[in-house]
Design an enzyme around this catalytic site. Structure first.
Site, mmCIF file in Angstrom:
data_model
loop_
_atom_site.group_PDB
_atom_site.id
_atom_site.type_symbol
_atom_site.label_atom_id
_atom_site.label_comp_id
_atom_site.label_asym_id
_atom_site.label_seq_id
_atom_site.Cartn_x
_atom_site.Cartn_y
_atom_site.Cartn_z
ATOM 1 N N GLY A 10 0.666 -1.266 -0.164
ATOM 2 C CA GLY A 10 0.063 -0.155 -0.056
ATOM 3 C C GLY A 10 0.782 1.087 0.007
ATOM 4 O O GLY A 10 2.009 1.085 0.200
ATOM 5 N N VAL A 12 1.013 3.878 2.051
ATOM 6 C CA VAL A 12 1.673 4.086 3.180
ATOM 7 C C VAL A 12 2.638 3.094 3.794
ATOM 8 O O VAL A 12 3.634 3.052 4.063
ATOM 9 C CB VAL A 12 0.639 4.173 4.517
ATOM 10 N N THR A 76 -3.884 1.496 10.980
ATOM 11 C CA THR A 76 -4.878 1.054 10.280
ATOM 12 C C THR A 76 -6.058 1.896 11.150
ATOM 13 O O THR A 76 -6.063 1.714 12.191
ATOM 14 C CB THR A 76 -5.132 -0.260 10.390
ATOM 15 N N THR A 77 -7.178 2.542 10.589
ATOM 16 C CA THR A 77 -8.099 2.967 11.364
ATOM 17 C C THR A 77 -9.505 2.074 11.342
ATOM 18 O O THR A 77 -9.323 0.893 11.088
ATOM 19 C CB THR A 77 -8.537 4.268 10.798
ATOM 20 N N HIS A 132 -9.910 13.867 2.653
ATOM 21 C CA HIS A 132 -8.956 12.670 2.421
ATOM 22 C C HIS A 132 -8.945 12.205 0.823
ATOM 23 O O HIS A 132 -9.784 12.741 0.237
ATOM 24 C CB HIS A 132 -9.075 11.483 3.289
ATOM 25 N N LYS A 136 -10.047 6.187 0.692
ATOM 26 C CA LYS A 136 -9.865 5.908 2.223
ATOM 27 C C LYS A 136 -11.167 5.133 2.612
ATOM 28 O O LYS A 136 -12.182 5.614 1.946
ATOM 29 C CB LYS A 136 -9.850 7.321 2.785
#
Length: 245
Positions: A10, A12, A76-77, A132, A136
């Site tokens: 990914g 990030v 991670t959210t 964002h 996302k």
């Protein structure tokens, strides 16, 4: 210190792979992405894992890491109170294992949340706008939700936001997070941005943070990696490592 990265392909995650590989005091032990077996982490004698994956898989990742005594730094959210409780319950059997979960690892973003909490009680109104990239998965962002909760906590005992709206389209006033309106924008070209707006008679205060590149997360993540073993159990947010209270 041997460090593995989950979500290594990914945007990030790939940034974290490069950052770990470039750090003189860290060794990249494993880089995993979707479909790779988590056993590669134990095969590589991994001590700490950086997780930037997806809300759908992060809990399974954490269960494996905790069970194997591997410290976790999680960006991670999508975490809820129930998820935090589940992580804490897994950690009971592994008292020397550490998990740090933060909605944002950019130092400026962490500071902006801290400043928002400090300012909250001095203004009549508060709203949060987060912006964002369109890929996302969650809305509002974890950073925005945490910011709103911090503001609400600081405003306990004060009157609610004044708002005479009596009719509106669904969602027009944003999501309600503990009484604080939170608005989410998804737009091509953005990375990660947030504005906190405070208002009172005669003045407005805006606290804004912009991550223009994903390298903005690197200093905070590497700080957490290097110090996570100092904090057994669950730590939420980067603030304790920055001595922000």
């Amino acid at each position: 210190m041997r460090v593995g990265v989950l979500g290594a392909k990914g945007k990030v995650g790939a940034t974290m792979v490069r950052a770990v590989a470039a750090a003189d005091d860290l060794t990249l032990s494993a880089e995993l992405d979707a479909g790779d077996p988590l056993s590669l982490l134990t095969d590589g004698n991994t001590e700490v894992v950086i997780d930037f994956t997806h809300p759908d898989v992060v809990m399974g990742n954490l269960e494996f890491l905790i069970d194997n005594g591997i410290h976790a730094v999680v960006g991670t959210t999508g975490f809820t109170a129930e998820r935090f409780q589940q992580v804490e319950s897994w950690l009971v059997a592994k008292p020397n294992t550490s998990v740090l979960i933060a909605p944002n690892f950019a130092i400026g973003a962490v500071l902006s949340m801290h400043f928002a909490k400090q300012a909250a009680r001095f203004f009549d109104s508060a709203e949060v706008i987060e912006l964002h990239h369109p890929h996302k998965a969650d809305a509002p962002s974890g950073t925005a939700a945490r910011t709103a909760k911090l503001i609400a906590e600081a405003r306990k005992g004060l009157p609610p936001n004044p708002d005479a709206t009596s009719t509106s389209l669904p969602g027009a006033r944003g999501a309600d997070v503990d009484g604080i309106p939170v608005h989410a924008v998804r737009l091509a070209g953005l990375v990660a941005h947030q504005e906190v707006l405070f208002g009172t008679e005669g003045e407005i205060l805006t606290i804004r943070h912009d991550s223009l590149d994903r390298t903005s997360f690197v200093p905070g993540v590497l700080l957490a990696v290097r110090r996570i073993a100092e904090r057994p159990g669950l730590t939420v947010g980067l603030e304790p490592l920055l001595d922000l209270h």
